[in-house]
Scaffold this motif. Sequence first.
Motif, PDB file in Angstrom:
ATOM      1  N   SER A 122       0.814  -1.218   0.000  1.00  0.00           N
ATOM      2  CA  SER A 122       0.000   0.000   0.000  1.00  0.00           C
ATOM      3  C   SER A 122       0.846   1.267   0.000  1.00  0.00           C
ATOM      4  CB  SER A 122      -0.919   0.029   1.225  1.00  0.00           C
ATOM      5  OG  SER A 122      -1.829  -1.042   1.194  1.00  0.00           O
ATOM      6  N   TYR A 123       2.149   1.105   0.009  1.00  0.00           N
ATOM      7  CA  TYR A 123       3.052   2.248   0.118  1.00  0.00           C
ATOM      8  C   TYR A 123       3.979   2.356  -1.079  1.00  0.00           C
ATOM      9  CZ  TYR A 123       1.750   2.430   5.060  1.00  0.00           C
ATOM     10  OH  TYR A 123       1.050   2.529   6.233  1.00  0.00           O
ATOM     11  N   GLY A 124       4.102   3.583  -1.586  1.00  0.00           N
ATOM     12  CA  GLY A 124       5.223   3.879  -2.466  1.00  0.00           C
ATOM     13  C   GLY A 124       6.456   4.000  -1.585  1.00  0.00           C
ATOM     14  N   MET A 125       7.611   3.720  -2.155  1.00  0.00           N
ATOM     15  CA  MET A 125       8.838   3.722  -1.365  1.00  0.00           C
ATOM     16  C   MET A 125       9.894   4.615  -2.002  1.00  0.00           C
ATOM     17  SD  MET A 125       8.081   1.771   1.143  1.00  0.00           S
ATOM     18  CE  MET A 125       9.725   1.645   1.878  1.00  0.00           C
ATOM     19  N   GLY A 126      10.727   5.171  -1.151  1.00  0.00           N
ATOM     20  CA  GLY A 126      11.818   6.001  -1.640  1.00  0.00           C
ATOM     21  C   GLY A 126      13.084   5.757  -0.849  1.00  0.00           C
ATOM     22  N   ARG A 144       3.887   1.703  -5.845  1.00  0.00           N
ATOM     23  CA  ARG A 144       3.399   0.570  -5.060  1.00  0.00           C
ATOM     24  C   ARG A 144       3.600  -0.765  -5.779  1.00  0.00           C
ATOM     25  NH1 ARG A 144      -2.607   2.641  -3.171  1.00  0.00           N
ATOM     26  NH2 ARG A 144      -1.961   4.300  -1.736  1.00  0.00           N
ATOM     27  N   SER A 145       3.325  -0.767  -7.061  1.00  0.00           N
ATOM     28  CA  SER A 145       3.418  -2.011  -7.823  1.00  0.00           C
ATOM     29  C   SER A 145       4.827  -2.319  -8.283  1.00  0.00           C
ATOM     30  CB  SER A 145       2.515  -1.923  -9.052  1.00  0.00           C
ATOM     31  OG  SER A 145       2.993  -0.912  -9.923  1.00  0.00           O
ATOM     32  N   GLY A 146       5.679  -1.296  -8.265  1.00  0.00           N
ATOM     33  CA  GLY A 146       7.033  -1.455  -8.762  1.00  0.00           C
ATOM     34  C   GLY A 146       7.190  -1.136 -10.235  1.00  0.00           C
ATOM     35  N   VAL A 147       6.095  -0.772 -10.886  1.00  0.00           N
ATOM     36  CA  VAL A 147       6.148  -0.512 -12.327  1.00  0.00           C
ATOM     37  C   VAL A 147       6.863   0.803 -12.628  1.00  0.00           C
ATOM     38  CG1 VAL A 147       4.739  -0.007 -14.359  1.00  0.00           C
ATOM     39  CG2 VAL A 147       4.113  -1.885 -12.824  1.00  0.00           C
ATOM     40  N   ASN A 148       6.586   1.808 -11.811  1.00  0.00           N
ATOM     41  CA  ASN A 148       7.149   3.139 -12.069  1.00  0.00           C
ATOM     42  C   ASN A 148       8.275   3.448 -11.100  1.00  0.00           C
ATOM     43  OD1 ASN A 148       3.821   3.674 -12.536  1.00  0.00           O
ATOM     44  ND2 ASN A 148       5.230   4.101 -14.209  1.00  0.00           N
ATOM     45  N   THR A 149       9.351   4.038 -11.631  1.00  0.00           N
ATOM     46  CA  THR A 149      10.491   4.407 -10.810  1.00  0.00           C
ATOM     47  C   THR A 149      10.972   5.808 -11.162  1.00  0.00           C
ATOM     48  OG1 THR A 149      12.034   3.388 -12.379  1.00  0.00           O
ATOM     49  CG2 THR A 149      11.296   2.023 -10.524  1.00  0.00           C
ATOM     50  N   TYR A 150      11.765   6.356 -10.268  1.00  0.00           N
ATOM     51  CA  TYR A 150      12.380   7.673 -10.468  1.00  0.00           C
ATOM     52  C   TYR A 150      13.803   7.605  -9.923  1.00  0.00           C
ATOM     53  CZ  TYR A 150      13.941  12.321  -9.184  1.00  0.00           C
ATOM     54  OH  TYR A 150      14.696  13.444  -9.021  1.00  0.00           O
ATOM     55  N   TYR A 151      14.719   8.300 -10.615  1.00  0.00           N
ATOM     56  CA  TYR A 151      16.103   8.410 -10.149  1.00  0.00           C
ATOM     57  C   TYR A 151      16.563   9.858 -10.280  1.00  0.00           C
ATOM     58  CZ  TYR A 151      16.112   3.345 -10.693  1.00  0.00           C
ATOM     59  OH  TYR A 151      15.813   2.012 -10.609  1.00  0.00           O
ATOM     60  N   ALA A 160       8.488   5.563   3.372  1.00  0.00           N
ATOM     61  CA  ALA A 160       7.244   5.083   2.771  1.00  0.00           C
ATOM     62  C   ALA A 160       6.235   6.219   2.665  1.00  0.00           C
ATOM     63  CB  ALA A 160       6.662   3.949   3.610  1.00  0.00           C
ATOM     64  N   THR A 161       5.494   6.213   1.558  1.00  0.00           N
ATOM     65  CA  THR A 161       4.459   7.201   1.333  1.00  0.00           C
ATOM     66  C   THR A 161       3.160   6.510   0.947  1.00  0.00           C
ATOM     67  OG1 THR A 161       3.759   9.069  -0.023  1.00  0.00           O
ATOM     68  CG2 THR A 161       5.250   7.485  -1.049  1.00  0.00           C
ATOM     69  N   PRO A 162       2.023   7.031   1.403  1.00  0.00           N
ATOM     70  CA  PRO A 162       0.740   6.443   1.003  1.00  0.00           C
ATOM     71  C   PRO A 162       0.292   6.892  -0.385  1.00  0.00           C
ATOM     72  CG  PRO A 162       0.359   8.244   2.513  1.00  0.00           C
ATOM     73  CD  PRO A 162       1.848   8.066   2.427  1.00  0.00           C
ATOM     74  N   ARG A 163       1.044   7.778  -1.014  1.00  0.00           N
ATOM     75  CA  ARG A 163       0.683   8.281  -2.335  1.00  0.00           C
ATOM     76  C   ARG A 163       0.707   7.157  -3.366  1.00  0.00           C
ATOM     77  NH1 ARG A 163      -1.973  12.708  -0.975  1.00  0.00           N
ATOM     78  NH2 ARG A 163      -0.671  14.159   0.226  1.00  0.00           N
TER      79      ARG A 163
END
Length: 124
Positions: A31-35, A53-60, A98-101
Amino acid sequence: QVQLVESGGGLVQAGGSLRLSCAASEGTFSSYGMGWFRQAPGKERELVAAISRSGVNTYYVDSVKGRFTISRDNAKSTVYLQMNSLKPEDTAVYYCAATPRVRVTLAPKEYNNWGQGTQVTVSS
C-alpha cells in the motif's frame, strides 16, 4: 504505520557496489510507495530513487541514473537499492521511507514513515 529497517551499508572503494535493503513490518507494504533518500554532512536530504506501489514506475535523481537500481519485493515486504560504480560523492546516510501516495512521489514531506538510516562510505 509501517516500520522500516535498513541494512547493507558499509565502506567500499570507488567503483565498487553495495546493495541496500529496507524491510518493512507493521503494515501493508504494498500500500506504500517507497523512496530511498540520502543525507551527506552539511547537506540537505535528497531523494535518490523512488518506486511506485506495484514497482512498475520508478524515479532516479540524475546523479545516480545508470548506476543505481531501485526494486521491491512485495511478498517479502522489502525494497532494495542496488548501487554500482560508486563514487566518493555517494557517501551519505541512506534512508528508506514510505508514502501512502499512489504515484511515484518526490517530495520528502509526502513520506510519513522513515527508517533509522544506514551509512554508506565510498573511499577514493
